[in-house]
Enzyme design. Structure first.
Site, PDB file in Angstrom:
ATOM      1  N   ARG A  42       3.912   6.854  -8.041  1.00 19.82           N
ATOM      2  CA  ARG A  42       3.418   8.235  -8.040  1.00 19.82           C
ATOM      3  C   ARG A  42       2.545   8.536  -9.259  1.00 19.82           C
ATOM      4  O   ARG A  42       1.560   9.274  -9.160  1.00 19.82           O
ATOM      5  CB  ARG A  42       4.591   9.205  -7.983  1.00 19.82           C
ATOM      6  N   ALA A  76       0.107  18.727  -6.528  1.00 21.66           N
ATOM      7  CA  ALA A  76       0.998  17.703  -5.991  1.00 21.66           C
ATOM      8  C   ALA A  76       2.365  18.347  -5.796  1.00 21.66           C
ATOM      9  O   ALA A  76       2.920  18.945  -6.727  1.00 21.66           O
ATOM     10  CB  ALA A  76       1.090  16.525  -6.954  1.00 21.66           C
ATOM     11  N   SER A  77       2.912  18.251  -4.609  1.00 22.03           N
ATOM     12  CA  SER A  77       4.147  18.952  -4.269  1.00 22.03           C
ATOM     13  C   SER A  77       5.352  18.385  -5.012  1.00 22.03           C
ATOM     14  O   SER A  77       5.348  17.245  -5.494  1.00 22.03           O
ATOM     15  CB  SER A  77       4.403  18.853  -2.765  1.00 22.03           C
ATOM     16  N   LYS A  78       6.415  19.197  -5.084  1.00 25.97           N
ATOM     17  CA  LYS A  78       7.659  18.739  -5.692  1.00 25.97           C
ATOM     18  C   LYS A  78       8.173  17.511  -4.941  1.00 25.97           C
ATOM     19  O   LYS A  78       8.225  17.512  -3.709  1.00 25.97           O
ATOM     20  CB  LYS A  78       8.725  19.836  -5.629  1.00 25.97           C
ATOM     21  N   PHE A 221       4.648  26.368  -0.664  1.00 22.90           N
ATOM     22  CA  PHE A 221       3.383  25.643  -0.630  1.00 22.90           C
ATOM     23  C   PHE A 221       2.220  26.599  -0.851  1.00 22.90           C
ATOM     24  O   PHE A 221       2.298  27.791  -0.542  1.00 22.90           O
ATOM     25  CB  PHE A 221       3.196  24.929   0.716  1.00 22.90           C
TER      26      PHE A 221
END
Length: 407
Positions: A42, A76-78, A221
Site C-alpha cells: 500500500r 485513499a480510503s480507510k 466516502f
C-alpha cells in the site's frame, strides 16, 4: 529498497491487517481479501506520505479542496473500509470487475490480485490527474494489465461490459443505469450509497427485475462528482449549524434560525447505549419511515453558546418540518462506582413543531432498541418502474432509480 526498509514496511502492513482482522468493524471476513491486502504494498501507492501514515488505519487525502468546510477532491480510503467492501464484493478468480473512482490505484491492485491472471480489472475516474497518478503507481508496482480510463464513472465502461462485479469507491447518490445494466445476471454491485444525509456501503445482487441488497454497512466516502441531488446549507450566520438533505425534500435551513436561538424541548425514552455501542440503526429506521429525515452537523462553538449537543456533533440524524427541527441527543446516566457507564437516548426539538418532531424521532429510537444491528433490505428498481411492481417498503425517488427500504 534495502532489507531493513522492506522489513519495516512488511511489519507495518501486517500489523495493520492484524488490527483490521481482529476488530472486524463490519463483522465481515474473507481470508482471500486478507491475503491480498497483506501482499500488495500500500505504501508504494502513497509515495507522498510516510510509511507509518500509509499503514495507519485512516484515510489519506491525495487531492485537497480549498473551499470552506469542503471534503477533499480525492483520497485513499480507510483500510478497514476497503477490507469489508472487498468482502462484500465477493470476487473470484476470472471475474471481470469495474471500479468507479480510481484513487491511488491500490484498490484496483487488490482486486487484480483477487481475480487472478484470467480476470479483468478496469478502474475509472472523472479526474485526469487522478487517473494519471493511478496509472503511474499501478505500472510501478507491476499491475500494468489493470485498465485505467478517464470518464464519468456513472457511464460505466460499455465497451468492456458486461461485468461480474462493479464497485464504487466514491459516494453514489443516484445509481445510474450503467451501474444497474452493465452487470451480468447474478452479478454484484457494491456502492457507498447516499440518502437522507447518510452513507452506507450496500452490496446488491442483480435479479431480473431489481438489484437486491444483502449487506448494509456504515462507511464514509467523498461524493461522486456530477451528482447534484444532495444539498447542504447553514442554519445560522456564523456557519456553526449545517444541514444536509436530498433534492426531493423541502428543507430551507435559514427558516430554522429563530428556532435554534431559543430554548429547546428534550424528550427522553428508556433506550440507552454503552459508550462504544452504535445508534446507527435509529438513522436507518428514520430514513425508512420519516420523509423529513436529514443530517445535522454542529460545531463546538454552537454547543458552547447553548445549543444542546447532538448525539454525534459531526453527523447526527434530524427531522425538519418548515421552521422546526428535532435531532438525536444523549446524556450520561447515573451509575454505581465500578460499573460501565451508559447513555440514554432522546431527541431535542426546536421551533413550534419541535416537540412533536422529537416524539416522532423517539418512536424510531424505541423501534430499533430491540435489535440495533438489524439491517434494512434495499431494492433498486429502474426509474419508471410502476408502483405495483415494487416490493413493500418506503420509496425514495432518484433520477435513475426507485429505491425501496424495508425492514
Amino acid at each position: 529498497m534495502n532489507t531493513t526498509a522492506r522489513f519495516s514496511t512488511e511489519v507495518l502492513r501486517n500489523r495493520l491487517l492484524d488490527e483490521i482482522v481482529g476488530e472486524r468493524v463490519a463483522g465481515l471476513y474473507d481470508p482471500r481479501v486478507e491475503e491480498a491486502m497483506r501482499t500488495v504494498p500500500r505504501h508504494e501507492f502513497l509515495p507522498a506520505v510516510s510509511v507509518e501514515t500509509a499503514y495507519a488505519n485512516q484515510s489519506v487525502s491525495i487531492k485537497d479542496n480549498p473551499a470552506e468546510d469542503a471534503l477533499p477532491f480525492s483520497c485513499a480510503s480507510k483500510p478497514d473500509v476497503v477490507f469489508f467492501m472487498l468482502v462484500q464484493l465477493q470476487l473470484e478468480p476470472g471475474h471481470r470487475v469495474f471500479e468507479i473512482g480510481a484513487g491511488t490505484g491500490v484498490n484496483a491492485a487488490y482486486m487484480r490480485h483477487l481475480v487472478g491472471s484470467s480476470g479483468l480489472v478496469v478502474t475509472g475516474d472523472f479526474d485526469g490527474e487522478v487517473t494519471a497518478c493511478a496509472r503511474k503507481t499501478l505500472d510501478a508496482t507491476g499491475f500494468r494489465d489493470v485498465e485505467v480510463i478517464t470518464r464519468d464513472g456513472a457511464l460505466g465502461a460499455e465497451e468492456l461490459a458486461p461485468f461480474d462485479r462493479i464497485i464504487a469507491t466514491v459516494g453514489v447518490w443516484d445509481p445510474s443505469p450503467a451501474m444497474q445494466n452493465q452487470l451480468t445476471p447474478g452479478g454484484r454491485l457494491v456502492l457507498p450509497l447516499r440518502w437522507r444525509g447518510l452513507t452506507r456501503s450496500v452490496a446488491f445482487t442483480r435479479q431480473p427485475e431489481r438489484l437486491l441488497s444483502d449487506s448494509v454497512k456504515m462507511c464514509g466516502f467523498l461524493p461522486m462528482i456530477g451528482q447534484d441531488g444532495e444539498h447542504a446549507g447553514y442554519v445560522d450566520d456564523a456557519h456553526l449549524i449545517r444541514l444536509f438533505w436530498d433534492d426531493d425534500q423541502a428543507i430551507h435551513p435559514p427558516a430554522l434560525k429563530t428556532a435554534v436561538s431559543q430554548q429547546g424541548t428534550v424528550v427522553w425514552n428508556e433506550a440507552s447505549v454503552e459508550p462504544v455501542e452504535s445508534f446507527d440503526g435509529v438513522w436507518l429506521r428514520l430514513s425508512a419511515t420519516e420523509p423529513a429525515t436529514c443530517r445535522i452537523t454542529v460545531k463546538p462553538a454552537a454547543i458552547d453558546a447553548g445549543l444542546r449537543r447532538p448525539a454525534a456533533p459531526a453527523l447526527s440524524p434530524a427531522l425538519v418540518d418548515g421552521d422546526s427541527i428535532a435531532y438525536l441527543t444523549l446524556e450520561r446516566m447515573p451509575v454505581e462506582e465500578g460499573t460501565e457507564p451508559r447513555f440514554r437516548l432522546g431527541a431535542v426539538g426546536y421551533g413550534p413543531q419541535g416537540h412533536g418532531l422529537a416524539e416522532r424521532l423517539c418512536t424510531q429510537i424505541m423501534a430499533c432498541s430491540g435489535d440495533r444491528t438489524a439491517e434494512p433490505v434495499i431494492s433498486l428498481y429502474p426509474a419508471g418502474t410502476p408502483d405495483y411492481e415494487l416490493t413493500d417498503g418506503y420509496v425514495i425517488e432518484k433520477p435513475s432509480a426507485r429505491m425501496v427500504i424495508s425492514y
